[in-house]
Design a protein around this motif. Structure first.
Motif, mmCIF file in Angstrom:
data_model
loop_
_atom_site.group_PDB
_atom_site.id
_atom_site.type_symbol
_atom_site.label_atom_id
_atom_site.label_comp_id
_atom_site.label_asym_id
_atom_site.label_seq_id
_atom_site.Cartn_x
_atom_site.Cartn_y
_atom_site.Cartn_z
ATOM 1 N N ASP A 1 31.492 43.960 45.436
ATOM 2 C CA ASP A 1 32.085 43.330 46.716
ATOM 3 C C ASP A 1 33.565 42.799 46.402
ATOM 4 N N THR A 2 33.892 42.164 45.413
ATOM 5 C CA THR A 2 34.949 41.352 45.167
ATOM 6 C C THR A 2 36.273 42.481 44.293
ATOM 7 N N GLN A 3 35.888 43.370 43.777
ATOM 8 C CA GLN A 3 36.851 44.223 43.008
ATOM 9 C C GLN A 3 37.096 45.596 43.426
ATOM 10 N N GLY A 4 36.482 45.817 44.801
ATOM 11 C CA GLY A 4 36.540 47.177 45.166
ATOM 12 C C GLY A 4 38.079 47.464 46.002
ATOM 13 N N THR A 5 38.391 48.589 46.270
ATOM 14 C CA THR A 5 39.697 48.967 46.996
ATOM 15 C C THR A 5 39.476 48.876 48.483
ATOM 16 N N PRO A 6 40.261 48.798 49.421
ATOM 17 C CA PRO A 6 40.222 48.933 50.723
ATOM 18 C C PRO A 6 39.657 50.280 50.939
ATOM 19 N N LEU A 7 38.672 50.494 52.116
ATOM 20 C CA LEU A 7 38.155 51.524 52.599
ATOM 21 C C LEU A 7 39.439 52.439 52.973
ATOM 22 N N ARG A 8 38.968 53.728 53.040
ATOM 23 C CA ARG A 8 40.177 54.688 53.572
ATOM 24 C C ARG A 8 39.303 56.019 53.610
ATOM 25 N N THR A 9 39.850 56.950 54.365
ATOM 26 C CA THR A 9 39.268 58.441 54.102
ATOM 27 C C THR A 9 39.526 59.028 52.828
ATOM 28 N N VAL A 10 38.028 59.399 52.457
ATOM 29 C CA VAL A 10 37.836 59.788 51.063
ATOM 30 C C VAL A 10 37.218 61.355 51.388
ATOM 31 N N ASP A 11 37.864 62.130 50.488
ATOM 32 C CA ASP A 11 37.345 63.548 50.614
ATOM 33 C C ASP A 11 36.207 63.862 49.451
ATOM 34 N N LEU A 12 34.842 63.940 49.812
ATOM 35 C CA LEU A 12 34.019 63.994 48.976
ATOM 36 C C LEU A 12 33.789 65.209 48.197
ATOM 37 N N GLU A 13 34.313 66.175 48.445
ATOM 38 C CA GLU A 13 34.486 67.477 47.683
ATOM 39 C C GLU A 13 35.342 67.167 46.450
ATOM 40 N N CYS A 14 36.801 66.214 46.790
ATOM 41 C CA CYS A 14 37.429 65.819 45.411
ATOM 42 C C CYS A 14 36.582 64.749 44.471
ATOM 43 N N VAL A 15 35.881 64.160 45.158
ATOM 44 C CA VAL A 15 34.866 62.905 44.313
ATOM 45 C C VAL A 15 33.974 63.663 43.647
ATOM 46 N N LEU A 16 33.147 64.748 44.156
ATOM 47 C CA LEU A 16 32.174 65.467 43.410
ATOM 48 C C LEU A 16 32.905 66.203 42.309
ATOM 49 N N ASP A 17 34.000 66.785 42.611
ATOM 50 C CA ASP A 17 34.848 67.303 41.536
ATOM 51 C C ASP A 17 35.141 66.681 40.388
ATOM 52 N N ASP A 18 35.482 65.211 40.500
ATOM 53 C CA ASP A 18 35.848 64.453 39.442
ATOM 54 C C ASP A 18 34.701 64.117 38.785
ATOM 55 N N VAL A 19 33.537 63.823 39.327
ATOM 56 C CA VAL A 19 32.186 63.487 38.852
ATOM 57 C C VAL A 19 31.788 64.632 37.927
ATOM 58 N N ARG A 20 31.886 65.858 38.556
ATOM 59 C CA ARG A 20 31.263 67.099 37.538
ATOM 60 C C ARG A 20 32.108 67.117 36.326
ATOM 61 N N GLU A 21 33.354 66.854 36.424
ATOM 62 C CA GLU A 21 34.239 66.805 35.133
ATOM 63 C C GLU A 21 33.782 65.788 34.117
ATOM 64 N N ASP A 22 33.739 64.468 34.769
ATOM 65 C CA ASP A 22 33.230 63.439 33.810
ATOM 66 C C ASP A 22 31.845 63.815 33.117
ATOM 67 N N LEU A 23 30.873 64.427 33.871
ATOM 68 C CA LEU A 23 29.632 64.764 33.376
ATOM 69 C C LEU A 23 29.566 66.048 32.611
ATOM 70 N N GLN A 24 30.800 66.850 32.307
ATOM 71 C CA GLN A 24 30.751 68.199 31.918
ATOM 72 C C GLN A 24 30.050 68.265 30.705
ATOM 73 N N VAL A 25 30.164 67.420 29.449
ATOM 74 C CA VAL A 25 29.517 67.664 28.439
ATOM 75 C C VAL A 25 28.111 67.778 28.612
ATOM 76 N N HIS A 26 27.669 66.610 29.344
ATOM 77 C CA HIS A 26 26.116 66.262 29.743
ATOM 78 C C HIS A 26 25.498 67.742 30.264
ATOM 79 N N ILE A 27 26.280 68.197 31.199
ATOM 80 C CA ILE A 27 25.827 69.452 32.090
ATOM 81 C C ILE A 27 25.631 70.538 31.046
ATOM 82 N N GLU A 28 26.811 70.778 30.169
ATOM 83 C CA GLU A 28 26.709 71.985 29.314
ATOM 84 C C GLU A 28 25.592 71.833 28.151
#
Length: 852
Positions: free
Chosen positions: A678-705
């Motif tokens: 609640d204290t360190q988040g950024t202001p809410l705005r429009t977010v493209d979830l497809e971009c978010v999931l792309d970043d998440v899959r990239e972060d978890l790429q090693v685990h996925i493989e």
């Protein structure tokens, strides 16, 4: 006039109709201008019945056509036009054929001639309701009088009788016109016309006609005169007029005849002929050779006129009684009974309450000398005339004792009424009782239609008034019940009109303010407030009358000067008369304000506590991480430096110590992230979830493989949120799906579904699943369903997900069963679509402590 008019409305209408007939009748007697009379008659009928147009059509039987003689509100070319009877309209044909008046509603278009030929062309009248009456006798019809409306109208029988009466007046005027015209022709011919021609002419005249020479001897008498005076022409002709009729010497007949001869001027008058007890209408035309006299028996007309005058007088008195606001209902009924006794010439008048099922007859009002009919007296219904009265919708009328089957012998022996007029009184369609007038003596004559109409009107008024009283009593009961309810509530209730006057209030208002009802009656709403509150109340009242409702809070000032906080809610309603009024409720919010202040204090304390706790958590985590790193570093250093000296147990112990310190540091990092949602988040705005999931899959790429996982991400929307926290959210969910996949390769899908102003995002796996009984436990901080030996983790990931979703005003839940995989569903707000939504979102986000 609609048949649903109340009795008083019909009463006024009938008086007006009778006045019109009387006025036209007088005009017919005094004026020789037939055309003007026809115009006035048509106009009067249209005005009285509030119709749209009317006309007089003359029937010409020799050609079987009708001619337009006079009318109102027709096209300019209608006057004088002629049309065949076949094309004159169904109503006109019916009246000429039957010699009876007719009326109709929702008609097809009735035609009216539009040219001066005898052709068949006609205009579309467009009328939907009409009355058409014959002009003339059954043996000799002259034409028809018609009146029409453009709107659908159900005319009453009295309306039809009114038009027929005007048609009769027109018929009389036409006869007068014919007589005057024949008289002028006679005078112009003088002595040059042969006697035989004169006799032939006068015999054709419907009036009684006789001629006198200059010595007052009778020279001729037509057949109508012989019948009227019951004399024989053979004995009368040649005799002195004064010897033949000695009784008229010195009367108006004597004076008018001598005046006409002396001045050689025609005269017309009406006088009573004593020998035959008749009224005569006389027109005398003098000439050098004598006097021609035309006489018509107008006894019936005089009787009708007298009856009309009497009826007008009675109806006017009836209206005055029923409309008098100073009289009570009982007084009105007593005066109505006296008026009926006088009008009908009967000694007794009474109103009875009847219980048909209980065979009960009770007098409730009575006038007259019969002691048996005093208010409160009760008799079996079967022993009364009223038993027969209530069996028919028509009046029961007797003039000379009952005939067979009209009245039971026992009832006649009990009451001995030879004259009786009685009608039903119904209240809301149910039988209430009867209105009756009676006398032990037979009536000298039959009761006229006007007298019967008086009794009918009186029963209708009684029915109407009793219905009104019943509704009034019901309304008073409902009002008393409503008042009791309103007085029982603790809230203030009030009704205010557009002028700011209190129309109604409950006892609570008096108790709260300390003002008595008489004082409140003279006060306005503003009198209970001061300062800015007074303006707020005034604005709220204006808002109700403009928009229909309003809410406002203000402090009520009592009679003692104290103030009490109140919340008012008001709506716009209509009173029974249709006038807009404000109805409102006021509630004491003293306790609510106290609780609100306490809540604000608690929130302030909580915020301070949370701030201190966050500072402590940050400091604690920061201070704890450094010793943990030192422990892990030195243990690792010991392991490297003394590797040759350490046995297997020592290396195992060091490995456990390093692993514990590392996991402790991960837990502290997780706790720190949890506390900063609640204290360190950024202001809410429009977010493209497809971009978010792309970043998440990239972060978890090693685990996925490593796990040979298959991650299927469907089309995802844009949402309104914190991009960093949403990335953390889906990374935790996908990482859990990879971790708890079981022995098979992970199969994960991500999908989205719109639900209005929010999106539901689902993350499905085919892993080991969760017992439904543990579905709430998994979101608790540091609460794990599996040991660290089974599955790695800190036990804070799903708790962090829930905290993130809560910041986004969404929800997170799970559907799962052991061995069947899990579906985690989160709801996230859709992006704002309007400026107002954006402003609201920004305001909400700006108030978030995390944005400071």
């Amino acid at each position: 006039m609609a048949t649903s008019d109340p009795p008083i409305g019909r009463l006024r209408s009938r008086i007006r109709q009778q006045e019109v007939v009387a006025k036209l009748g007088q005009q017919a007697l005094e004026s020789a201008d037939l055309g003007q009379l026809l115009d006035d008659a048509v106009s009067a009928v249209i005005e009285t019945l509030e119709a749209d147009r009317g006309h007089v059509l003359e029937y010409r039987p020799e050609a079987d056509v009708v001619a337009f003689r006079n009318g109102s509100n027709w096209s300019a070319g209608a006057g004088g036009s002629v049309i065949s009877l076949e094309n004159a309209g169904e109503s006109t044909r019916t009246v000429i054929r039957t010699r009876e008046p007719t009326s109709g509603t929702n008609l097809e278009a009735a035609p009216i001639p539009d040219d001066r030929s005898t052709g068949t062309k006609s205009d579309d009248l467009g009328a939907t309701s009409e009355i058409v009456a014959p002009i003339g006798s059954a043996d000799d019809i002259w034409g028809v009088l018609g009146v029409y409306t453009d709107d659908s109208r159900e005319f009453t029988d009295h309306d039809v009788s009114f038009v027929a009466s005007v048609a009769d007046v027109i018929d009389g005027a036409i006869e007068n016109y014919r007589t005057r015209r024949n008289g002028k022709a006679e005078r112009s011919a003088g002595r040059m016309r042969p006697e035989t021609d004169l006799e032939t002419t006068v015999d054709r005249i419907t009036d009684a006609v006789f001629g006198l020479d200059d010595d007052w001897r009778v020279t001729y008498v037509n057949e109508r005169a012989q019948r009227l005076f019951d004399i024989d022409a053979a004995t009368l002709v040649g005799t002195s007029f004064w010897e033949a009729f000695p009784s008229i010497t010195g009367t108006e007949f004597d004076r008018e005849f001598r005046h006409a001869v002396d001045r050689q001027e025609p005269t017309a008058f009406e006088a009573y002929f004593e020998p035959h007890s008749t009224w005569l209408e006389v027109r005398a035309y003098p000439s050098e050779s004598g006097l021609s006299v035309y006489v018509r028996d107008v006894t019936e007309r005089k009787r009708v006129e007298a009856e009309l005058r009497e009826n007008n007088h009675t109806l006017a008195r009836l209206y005055a009684i029923t409309a008098d606001p100073e009289l009570r209902f009982d007084e009105k009924v007593d005066e109505l009974l006296d008026l009926g006794r006088e009008r009908l010439g009967l000694e007794i008048g009474f109103v009875a309450d009847i219980d048909r099922e209980g065979n009960r007859f009770e007098i409730v009002h009575s006038k007259g000398p019969d002691e048996r009919l005093r208010p409160g007296s009760v008799t079996p219904l079967s022993d009364t005339y009223c038993r027969r009265t209530i069996e028919s919708d028509e009046l029961l009328v007797l003039t000379d004792g009952p005939v067979a089957d009209e009245i039971d012998d026992h009832a006649y022996e009990t009451w001995d009424f030879d004259s009786y007029v009685g009608g039903q009184i119904r209240v809301d369609g149910d039988l209430f009782g009867t209105l009756c007038f009676a006398d032990e003596n037979p009536s000298e004559r039959s009761f006229t239609p006007a007298e019967r109409s008086f009794v009918e009107l009186s029963t209708q008024w009684l029915s109407y008034e009793l219905e009104r009283q019943r509704r009034q009593r019901k309304l008073e009961r409902v009002t008393a019940y409503t008042d009791a309810i309103l007085d029982a509530v603790d809230d203030i209730f009030y009704v205010v009109d557009a002028e700011g006057t209190f129309r109604r209030w409950n006892e609570t208002m008096e108790d709260v303010t300390g003002y008595a009802g008489a004082e409140i009656e003279s006060m306005s709403p503003a009198d209970f407030f001061a300062g800015d509150d007074r303006k707020r109340i005034g604005d709220a009242i204006a808002e109700v009358f403009e928009t229909g409702q309003a809410h406002v809070e203000a402090d009520v000032r009592t009679r003692d000067g104290d103030t009490i906080p109140y919340e008012f809610a008001a709506s716009l309603l209509e009173d029974p008369s249709g006038t807009p009024v404000l109805a409102g409720i006021g509630r004491d919010i003293t306790e609510r304000r106290r609780q609100q202040r306490r809540l604000e204090e608690l929130i302030s304390d909580l915020e301070s506590s949370n701030e201190r706790l966050e500072q402590f958590a940050y400091a604690a985590s920061h201070d704890l991480q450094e010793p943990l790193r030192m422990v892990a570093s030195y243990l690792t250093l010991v392991e490297r430096r003394y590797a040759d000296e350490l046995d297997d147990d020592a290396e195992e112990f060091i490995a456990y110590a390093v692993d514990g310190a590392t996991r402790m540091q991960q837990m502290i990092d997780g706790l720190l992230a949890y506390s900063r949602v609640d204290t360190q988040g950024t202001p809410l705005r429009t977010v493209d979830l497809e971009c978010v999931l792309d970043d998440v899959r990239e972060d978890l790429q090693v685990h996925i493989e490593e796990t040979d996982a298959e991650v299927d991400v469907g089309p995802l929307p844009a949402v309104y949120g914190d991009p960093g926290q949403l990335r953390q959210l889906f990374q935790n969910l996908l990482d859990n799906a990879l971790t708890y996949a079981g022995t098979d390769a992970p199969r994960i899908s991500v999908s989205a579904e719109n639900e209005g102003d929010e999106w539901r995002i689902a993350v499905r796996d085919r892993g080991i699943g969760i017992d439904p009984a543990e579905s709430e436990r998994i979101f608790q901080v540091f609460d794990r369903l599996h040991s660290i030996d089974e599955y790695d983790g800190t036990g804070i990931g799903l708790a962090l997900c829930q905290r993130i979703i809560e910041r986004h005003d969404g929800e997170i839940d799970v559907e799962s069963a052991p061995g069947e995989g899990s579906t985690f569903t989160v709801t996230l707000p859709a992006p704002p679509t309007t400026n107002t939504d954006i402003a609201t979102a920004r305001t909400t986000d700006a108030s978030d402590p995390s944005n400071e």
